[in-house]
Scaffold this motif. Structure first.
Motif, short mmCIF file in Angstrom:
data_model
loop_
_atom_site.label_atom_id
_atom_site.label_comp_id
_atom_site.label_asym_id
_atom_site.label_seq_id
_atom_site.Cartn_x
_atom_site.Cartn_y
_atom_site.Cartn_z
N VAL A 1 1.07 8.10 1.55
CA VAL A 1 0.05 8.99 2.12
C VAL A 1 -0.65 8.40 3.35
O VAL A 1 -1.41 9.11 4.01
N SER A 2 -0.40 7.14 3.66
CA SER A 2 -1.06 6.52 4.80
C SER A 2 -0.12 5.54 5.49
O SER A 2 0.51 4.71 4.83
N GLN A 3 -0.05 5.63 6.81
CA GLN A 3 0.80 4.70 7.56
C GLN A 3 0.21 3.30 7.60
O GLN A 3 0.91 2.34 7.94
N ARG A 4 -1.04 3.15 7.25
CA ARG A 4 -1.70 1.84 7.25
C ARG A 4 -1.12 0.92 6.18
O ARG A 4 -1.16 -0.30 6.31
N TYR A 5 -0.56 1.49 5.12
CA TYR A 5 -0.06 0.71 3.99
C TYR A 5 1.46 0.68 3.99
O TYR A 5 2.11 1.66 4.35
N THR A 6 2.01 -0.46 3.56
CA THR A 6 3.46 -0.59 3.43
C THR A 6 3.78 -1.05 2.01
O THR A 6 3.03 -1.81 1.41
N ALA A 7 4.88 -0.56 1.51
CA ALA A 7 5.32 -0.95 0.17
C ALA A 7 6.07 -2.28 0.24
O ALA A 7 6.89 -2.49 1.14
N ASP A 8 5.77 -3.17 -0.68
CA ASP A 8 6.42 -4.48 -0.71
C ASP A 8 6.52 -4.93 -2.16
O ASP A 8 5.50 -5.14 -2.82
N TRP A 9 7.73 -5.10 -2.66
CA TRP A 9 7.91 -5.47 -4.06
C TRP A 9 7.38 -6.86 -4.35
O TRP A 9 6.99 -7.16 -5.47
N ILE A 10 7.31 -7.73 -3.32
CA ILE A 10 6.76 -9.07 -3.53
C ILE A 10 5.28 -8.98 -3.89
O ILE A 10 4.79 -9.74 -4.73
N ASP A 11 4.58 -8.03 -3.30
CA ASP A 11 3.17 -7.82 -3.64
C ASP A 11 3.02 -7.46 -5.11
O ASP A 11 2.08 -7.91 -5.78
N VAL A 12 3.93 -6.66 -5.63
CA VAL A 12 3.89 -6.29 -7.05
C VAL A 12 4.00 -7.54 -7.92
O VAL A 12 3.22 -7.74 -8.86
N VAL A 13 4.94 -8.40 -7.58
CA VAL A 13 5.11 -9.66 -8.33
C VAL A 13 3.83 -10.49 -8.24
O VAL A 13 3.39 -11.07 -9.24
#
Length: 120
Positions: free
Chosen positions: A86-98
């Motif tokens: 919903v926002s271009q300011r945020y990016t998905a990163d699976w490392i962040d999940v870990v």
């Protein structure tokens, strides 16, 4: 005791990284992209502990591992799945999940160990 020794420096590190990012100061890419994700849930959980223990007047209150994992799941879903859609300011990163889960579990283990020492 261990928790009290590391809580303030962790807050200062997270705040310093945030301020450097906000001011556009250069940071190592690992620090810039990952350290605050690791520190996020320990700071949130620590703050929640402080207020709940104060309000309940119970210094031995502890969150269950299930609660900690649900909170890490929520943060992972919200910041790494929902917000990037919903926002271009945020990016998905699976490392962040870990890192969310690692920080939450580390906090849980430190809190559990610290509470055991207080009871003995």
């Amino acid at each position: 005791m261990l928790k009290r020794l590391i809580c303030f420096p962790v807050f200062i590190v997270a705040l310093t990284i945030y301020l450097c990012q906000h001011l556009g100061l250069p940071l190592h890419w690992l620090v810039n992209n990952y350290v605050n994700d690791f520190l996020c849930l320990p700071l949130v959980l620590g703050t929640l502990y402080f207020f709940i223990r104060y309000l309940k007047k119970d210094q031995n209150f502890q969150f269950s591992l299930v609660f900690v994992l649900i909170l890490a799941s929520y943060y992972s879903f919200f910041f790494e799945y929902y917000l990037p859609k919903v926002s271009q300011r945020y990016t998905a990163d699976w490392i962040d999940v870990v890192l969310y889960f690692a920080g939450a579990i580390l906090f849980f283990l430190v809190e559990k160990q610290d509470n055991r020492k207080c009871l003995t």
